[in-house]
Design a protein around this motif. Structure first.
Motif, PDB file in Angstrom:
ATOM      1  N   ILE A  28      15.235  46.817  96.276  1.00  0.00           N
ATOM      2  CA  ILE A  28      15.946  46.712  94.998  1.00  0.00           C
ATOM      3  C   ILE A  28      17.459  46.676  95.206  1.00  0.00           C
ATOM      4  O   ILE A  28      18.161  45.818  94.662  1.00  0.00           O
ATOM      5  N   PHE A  29      17.961  47.621  96.032  1.00  0.00           N
ATOM      6  CA  PHE A  29      19.416  47.793  96.148  1.00  0.00           C
ATOM      7  C   PHE A  29      20.017  47.191  97.419  1.00  0.00           C
ATOM      8  O   PHE A  29      21.249  47.124  97.537  1.00  0.00           O
ATOM      9  N   LYS A  30      19.174  46.802  98.366  1.00  0.00           N
ATOM     10  CA  LYS A  30      19.661  46.134  99.580  1.00  0.00           C
ATOM     11  C   LYS A  30      20.741  46.918 100.309  1.00  0.00           C
ATOM     12  O   LYS A  30      21.824  46.427 100.602  1.00  0.00           O
ATOM     13  N   PHE A  31      20.418  48.208 100.629  1.00  0.00           N
ATOM     14  CA  PHE A  31      21.427  48.993 101.341  1.00  0.00           C
ATOM     15  C   PHE A  31      20.999  49.360 102.757  1.00  0.00           C
ATOM     16  O   PHE A  31      21.704  50.039 103.468  1.00  0.00           O
ATOM     17  N   LYS A  32      19.845  48.899 103.208  1.00  0.00           N
ATOM     18  CA  LYS A  32      19.324  49.321 104.512  1.00  0.00           C
ATOM     19  C   LYS A  32      20.219  48.866 105.660  1.00  0.00           C
ATOM     20  O   LYS A  32      20.378  49.568 106.649  1.00  0.00           O
TER      21      LYS A  32
END
Length: 478
Positions: A465-469
């Motif tokens: 969802i947030f694409k922070f990996k």
């Protein structure tokens, strides 16, 4: 600075939530304002601590020789700190100890965060893991209760944090000391030591490295710290590595024999226990009737337990059913103990599949899928507790799933996650197939450790969802 503020606010919220639960939530959940000391275990530690302070001997009862071995001293020493600081005022000491446990559990949130930050290098994953512990209800509910659960969790995570930190001079030595304290607080955490040994072996790359500094320092420090308890017991002529279960009060020979017998035929000791102390007809399970005369034997045993069993009389006193207990060791108590011991051996011999397979599997089912409380509670507490137990089962499954998913995604050091898996497996099997006394709080240390891998599936879902990996790619050797 922004990252520091994130964990700071999580800690502030965790502390406020624990204070709020102590003030408003705990009296409702436990159904009494005296929840902090309502359990019998608290007073067992208090007795040992007070006897040490006032008589110089660590014992649950100076008049009883085996009282010296009744409880490992970890939590009694913890309480003794506040007993001395309070000027020997017990009520004030209790309040100070409860506040200290809330502070320690808040620090544990930070330790979980730091452990995951070191294992993964990912800020979001570390914050997520800290948040899972912060909100985990089964650690939260024990924070204001004067049992060893909260301090034990603190020392467990402190031990693991020191072991995975970048090498410092005294890390392993301190970790060994804290692990020894942890075992003296809750003996079952000794099952974490073999997984730690496997982790250190894998991390160092050779079996021989376990016998070199600094790893050797961990085992020496642990051995000296924990070993002080069995060594002290040897000085009194007894080798007792954990605790002496049998005593002259509630856990007298008759009651202990009953417990080990009932665990040989079923998972729970209730409703049979309640029926016995209330003088009601006991509904023994079908597995109890191996021979034609067993029904008569068990009916007579139930009557003896109710009328002249020493241990059962103390439980009747606690339940307000009698004015005074049986204090003398008598032939009735001996007969009850010997008969239940005989019946248990017959189960092992003549009903072996039920004893060795069916009952342990039933124990395992209860350990993983327990859904309700024993005692009578308000309707709202029953509903909430059922939801919480379902959440607990979900989090265990999520933790195991996270260990499996990490093989592909490599978000954390897989060796540490395997440590959590081996500890979970060892302790669940030992308790379900061995000791068999299934209380959910006994699994707390393994369950909260699984929160670390449990954060991985949640993190992967949120990343979609947030694409922070990929903000902080990990360069850990996995």
């Amino acid at each position: 600075m922004k990252k520091l503020l994130q964990i700071k606010w999580l800690l502030v919220f965790g502390l406020l939530m624990r204070i709020a639960f102590m003030k408003w939530g705990a009296p409702v959940y436990y159904g009494t304002e005296s929840y902090a000391t309502n359990g019998g275990d608290t007073w067992a530690w208090v007795s040992c601590m007070q006897n040490l302070v006032h008589t110089g001997t660590y014992t649950a009862d100076p008049a009883y020789p085996d009282g010296k071995f009744f409880r490992p001293p970890g939590y009694a020493f913890f309480l003794m700190i506040f007993y001395l600081l309070s000027g020997l005022q017990l009520e004030l000491a209790f309040k100070m100890a409860a506040i200290a446990q809330i502070v320690l559990d808040t620090i544990t949130i930070f330790l979980v965060y730091r452990i995951v930050k070191i294992l993964s290098g990912k800020e979001h994953l570390a914050l997520l893991s800290g948040a899972l512990y912060c909100f985990y209800p089964f650690s939260l509910v024990w924070t204001p209760v004067l049992y060893a659960e909260s301090p034990s969790l603190f020392f467990m995570f402190l031990t693991l944090y020191l072991l995975i930190r970048p090498t410092a001079k005294y890390n392993h030595l301190l970790a060994g000391i804290f692990m020894g304290i942890n075992v003296l607080l809750r003996v079952q955490t000794i099952f974490l030591v073999p997984p730690i040994a496997i982790y250190l072996w894998q991390k160092s790359g050779s079996f021989q490295s376990l016998f070199k500094r600094p790893v050797l320092g961990f085992f020496i420090a642990f051995g000296l710290t924990y070993g002080s308890w069995p060594l002290r017991n040897l000085c009194y002529g007894r080798f007792i590595p954990a605790e002496e279960i049998v005593n002259d009060k509630h856990f007298s020979e008759d009651f202990v024999a009953y417990m080990f017998y009932i665990w040989s035929v079923k998972t729970d000791h209730r409703p049979q226990f309640d029926q016995i102390i209330h003088g009601e007809k006991v509904d023994w399970p079908a597995a109890s009737y191996l021979h034609p005369g067993d029904s008569i034997t068990l009916a007579r045993l139930a009557n003896l337990c109710n009328t002249c069993g020493r241990g059962f009389s103390h439980f009747k006193l606690s339940a307000g059913l009698v004015k005074s207990p049986i204090t003398e060791y008598n032939e009735c108590t001996r007969e009850i103990a010997e008969t239940f011991d005989r019946l248990r051996k017959e189960q092992m011999k003549n009903n072996s599949f039920h004893f060795y397979v069916q009952v342990p599997l039933s124990n395992l089912k209860k350990a993983l899928f327990k859904s309700s409380l024993y005692d009578q509670k308000s309707k709202i507490v029953i509903i909430v507790s059922s939801l919480l137990f379902s959440f607990r089962t979900f989090m265990i499954a999520l933790g195991l799933l996270g260990i499996w998913l990490n093989r592909k995604h490599k978000l954390m050091d897989q060796r540490f996650l395997l440590l959590t898996f081996w500890y979970f497996s060892l302790w669940y099997l030992a308790l379900c197939f061995g000791y068999r006394n299934i209380e959910i709080r006994y699994f707390l240390s393994t369950d909260v450790l699984l929160l670390i891998p449990g954060s991985i599936p949640v993190f992967l879902l949120l990343d979609r969802i947030f694409k922070f990996k990929t903000v902080q790619p990990s360069n850990r050797t996995l």
